[in-house]
Design a protein around this motif. Structure first.
Motif, PDB file in Angstrom:
ATOM      1  N   SER A  68     -25.023  38.518 -23.007  1.00 45.63           N
ATOM      2  CA  SER A  68     -25.881  37.518 -22.376  1.00 45.63           C
ATOM      3  C   SER A  68     -25.401  36.089 -22.640  1.00 45.63           C
ATOM      4  O   SER A  68     -25.097  35.719 -23.771  1.00 45.63           O
ATOM      5  N   GLY A  69     -25.309  35.313 -21.551  1.00 45.86           N
ATOM      6  CA  GLY A  69     -24.967  33.898 -21.653  1.00 45.86           C
ATOM      7  C   GLY A  69     -23.501  33.605 -21.886  1.00 45.86           C
ATOM      8  O   GLY A  69     -23.133  32.455 -22.148  1.00 45.86           O
ATOM      9  N   SER A  70     -22.637  34.610 -21.786  1.00 49.79           N
ATOM     10  CA  SER A  70     -21.217  34.350 -22.048  1.00 49.79           C
ATOM     11  C   SER A  70     -20.568  33.518 -20.943  1.00 49.79           C
ATOM     12  O   SER A  70     -19.599  32.802 -21.194  1.00 49.79           O
ATOM     13  N   PHE A  71     -21.099  33.587 -19.725  1.00 46.25           N
ATOM     14  CA  PHE A  71     -20.598  32.798 -18.596  1.00 46.25           C
ATOM     15  C   PHE A  71     -21.789  32.156 -17.900  1.00 46.25           C
ATOM     16  O   PHE A  71     -22.296  32.680 -16.913  1.00 46.25           O
ATOM     17  N   PRO A  72     -22.246  30.990 -18.407  1.00 50.64           N
ATOM     18  CA  PRO A  72     -23.501  30.403 -17.934  1.00 50.64           C
ATOM     19  C   PRO A  72     -23.419  29.693 -16.588  1.00 50.64           C
ATOM     20  O   PRO A  72     -24.432  29.496 -15.935  1.00 50.64           O
ATOM     21  N   ARG A  73     -22.239  29.309 -16.153  1.00 52.26           N
ATOM     22  CA  ARG A  73     -22.123  28.530 -14.916  1.00 52.26           C
ATOM     23  C   ARG A  73     -22.100  29.430 -13.688  1.00 52.26           C
ATOM     24  O   ARG A  73     -21.723  30.594 -13.770  1.00 52.26           O
ATOM     25  N   PRO A  74     -22.448  28.875 -12.516  1.00 55.07           N
ATOM     26  CA  PRO A  74     -22.359  29.664 -11.281  1.00 55.07           C
ATOM     27  C   PRO A  74     -20.903  29.884 -10.884  1.00 55.07           C
ATOM     28  O   PRO A  74     -19.998  29.142 -11.301  1.00 55.07           O
ATOM     29  N   ALA A  75     -20.676  30.896 -10.071  1.00 53.98           N
ATOM     30  CA  ALA A  75     -19.324  31.249  -9.640  1.00 53.98           C
ATOM     31  C   ALA A  75     -18.616  30.080  -8.972  1.00 53.98           C
ATOM     32  O   ALA A  75     -17.424  29.845  -9.204  1.00 53.98           O
ATOM     33  N   ALA A  76     -19.342  29.311  -8.158  1.00 54.61           N
ATOM     34  CA  ALA A  76     -18.727  28.175  -7.459  1.00 54.61           C
ATOM     35  C   ALA A  76     -18.165  27.156  -8.441  1.00 54.61           C
ATOM     36  O   ALA A  76     -17.117  26.549  -8.179  1.00 54.61           O
ATOM     37  N   ALA A  77     -18.822  26.972  -9.566  1.00 51.77           N
ATOM     38  CA  ALA A  77     -18.334  26.009 -10.564  1.00 51.77           C
ATOM     39  C   ALA A  77     -17.022  26.477 -11.190  1.00 51.77           C
ATOM     40  O   ALA A  77     -16.112  25.681 -11.419  1.00 51.77           O
ATOM     41  N   TYR A  78     -16.925  27.772 -11.468  1.00 58.49           N
ATOM     42  CA  TYR A  78     -15.676  28.305 -12.019  1.00 58.49           C
ATOM     43  C   TYR A  78     -14.541  28.168 -10.993  1.00 58.49           C
ATOM     44  O   TYR A  78     -13.436  27.735 -11.336  1.00 58.49           O
TER      45      TYR A  78
END
Length: 136
Positions: A68-78
């Motif tokens: 949980s919370g390992s990738f907090p940003r939305p896909a578009a941000a990555y």
């Protein structure tokens, strides 16, 4: 005083190279595994941004379910970060007609030189010789 060897300067300059930056990135495993799956394993070249964003969103969901919370940003941000860092290349393919708006495609740079995208023919190629062409 002795001079610093030229090899040291060359290697020191690599620190600013996109590949070096990728390997040092916090989410290097995500970038390499996701882009490797999409662009190498599946042999995709030009992928519409919306499709890539949806697939990355699915991957992020699975990874966040696991931890949980390992990738907090939305896909578009990555994807935006990866494009800014030079790991993906955004381009606008030729538009077949003035009615169809362009959509950006994303392509993994993968340390290789860019190759032209392989695109499927548009709907105008589906008309048989007996039927009139689809109007634009």
């Amino acid at each position: 005083m002795r001079e610093i060897p030229a090899a040291f300067d060359r290697v020191s300059g690599l620190v600013r190279h996109p590949t070096w930056m990728l390997l040092r990135a916090d989410h290097a495993a995500l970038v390499l595994s996701f882009c490797g799956t999409v662009f190498v394993d599946e042999n995709a070249r030009g992928v519409p941004e919306t499709m890539l964003e949806s697939r990355l969103d699915d991957r992020l969901y699975l990874l966040n379910e696991r931890e949980s919370g390992s990738f907090p940003r939305p896909a578009a941000a990555y994807l935006a970060e990866w494009t800014k860092n030079g790991w993906l290349r955004k381009y606008y393919p030729p538009v077949p007609s003035a009615i169809t708006p362009p959509h950006p495609d994303l392509r993994w740079r993968g340390g290789r030189t860019a190759q032209p995208a392989v695109r499927a023919p548009g709907p105008e190629h589906l008309a048989s010789p007996r039927t009139p062409p689809i109007p634009r």
